[in-house]
Write a protein that holds these residues in place. Sequence first.
Motif, short mmCIF file in Angstrom:
data_model
loop_
_atom_site.label_atom_id
_atom_site.label_comp_id
_atom_site.label_asym_id
_atom_site.label_seq_id
_atom_site.Cartn_x
_atom_site.Cartn_y
_atom_site.Cartn_z
N GLY A 130 -23.75 2.15 -60.42
CA GLY A 130 -22.53 1.53 -60.96
C GLY A 130 -22.64 1.28 -62.45
N LEU A 131 -23.81 0.81 -62.89
CA LEU A 131 -24.01 0.57 -64.32
C LEU A 131 -23.91 1.87 -65.10
CD1 LEU A 131 -27.01 -1.94 -64.19
CD2 LEU A 131 -24.61 -2.48 -64.67
N ALA A 153 -19.34 -10.70 -68.54
CA ALA A 153 -20.18 -11.12 -67.42
C ALA A 153 -21.37 -10.18 -67.27
CB ALA A 153 -19.35 -11.12 -66.13
N ASP A 154 -22.30 -10.58 -66.41
CA ASP A 154 -23.41 -9.70 -66.05
C ASP A 154 -22.87 -8.45 -65.36
OD1 ASP A 154 -25.65 -11.00 -66.99
OD2 ASP A 154 -25.92 -12.21 -65.18
N GLY A 155 -23.71 -7.44 -65.23
CA GLY A 155 -23.35 -6.27 -64.45
C GLY A 155 -22.42 -5.32 -65.18
N ILE A 156 -21.34 -4.94 -64.51
CA ILE A 156 -20.43 -3.91 -65.02
C ILE A 156 -19.84 -4.31 -66.37
CG2 ILE A 156 -18.27 -2.68 -64.60
CD1 ILE A 156 -20.60 -1.77 -62.81
N GLU A 233 -17.30 -0.61 -58.69
CA GLU A 233 -18.11 -1.41 -57.76
C GLU A 233 -17.61 -2.85 -57.65
OE1 GLU A 233 -22.46 0.63 -57.31
OE2 GLU A 233 -22.32 -1.16 -58.55
N ALA A 234 -17.06 -3.16 -56.51
CA ALA A 234 -16.57 -4.53 -56.26
C ALA A 234 -16.60 -4.79 -54.77
CB ALA A 234 -15.16 -4.70 -56.81
N GLY A 259 -16.77 5.10 -53.53
CA GLY A 259 -18.22 5.15 -53.33
C GLY A 259 -18.55 5.41 -51.88
N SER A 260 -19.78 5.25 -51.53
CA SER A 260 -20.24 5.48 -50.16
C SER A 260 -19.64 4.43 -49.22
CB SER A 260 -21.76 5.42 -50.11
OG SER A 260 -22.23 5.33 -48.77
#
Length: 384
Positions: A130-131, A153-156, A233-234, A259-260
């Motif tokens: 995702g990153l 925020a962190d992440g994406i 990604e959520a 995604g999967s």
Amino acid sequence: MDAQSIDNATAWLTLMRAPSLGAATLRGLIERFGDSRKALRGILASPATSGVAQPALVALRQPDENLLATDLAWLEQPEHHFIGWDSEDYPALLRRIPSPPAGLFVNGNADLLWMPQVAIVGSRSSSESGLSTARSFAKALVQAGFAITSGLADGIDGAAHVSALDAGGTTLAVLGTGVDLVYPRKHHELARRIAAHGALVSEFLPGTPGRAENFPRRNRIIAGLSLGTLVIEASVQSGSLITARLAAEQGREVFAIPGSIHNPLARGCHQLIRQGAKLVETADEVIEELGALAQTLSDALRSRLSPRGNPDAPSSRATLADPHAHDPDYARLLAALGHETLSLDILSERSGLTVAALSSMLLLLELEGTVVAARGGMYARSGR
């Protein structure tokens, strides 16, 4: 307080520091009186008819001078700005959302709020995949001329901001704190880079801590500044879905990356796709979808900057070409509008076009100066 002698910034800060004066009330006061100074004078001159509650009246008569001094000291620093509802610099896209903020504090280049922006949002607990996706989309979008908007925020969020900066592009971070604070603290250096090469933005007064209720409010500004929102990604409980929902309610495009089926961080994106978000696999798909809107917003920005000495900008909004002169859908819209002031629902009924299509078309026409948005979600032809 001598309301006759204060400047616009002090009047705004005095109003915003008063309890019980939320964004809707402040916008209403500005529209009633004309600007912040007139609003403050009008309230103090006729408190009984102002509609302002007693606690706010007390605070307006005797504001906290120490807090005002701190606020004004922040504003006096280089590249620190306040843009109020009464300012022509208030971003046009944000002015159109259902609950716009009364004003924005900005650390950085305030003109960038008018740039064509794509919001990139997603999970704080993102996967490496995702990153990587956030980085690649952000890089491609800034290379195509978009600014990347997210929430620090962190992440994406963080990955999108960093990639935009590393690619030599522009990024804006909308905060759930005062613009003088950084949350999470680990992003202090990232916030410094964004302020230097983009903008930190907040509707909250300096010194406001990161309360839980501030972040959903922050999300409507992320969506409102942007032409479209891309979710990477959520989970189904992710705050990113709030941003996507708000973007859809504002008539903006929503994109989601699939995604999967075995990845819980893909389920929020799959839910959005089932609800009508556009499934995208490449940044080119986003660029193609938003290209016309982005060009119009870029033209509007150049038009605004031309009086400030930009030799490449058109001299006025009236010089902008009409790219829709021979488009039958736009002809149907303008014929349905006529010379009345109408709602989206009536325009849809008269033109046969969907509300979603009309929202995007009206945004283009508004930015070009052909149509103006009136109160209550109504639209009319411009008087120019």
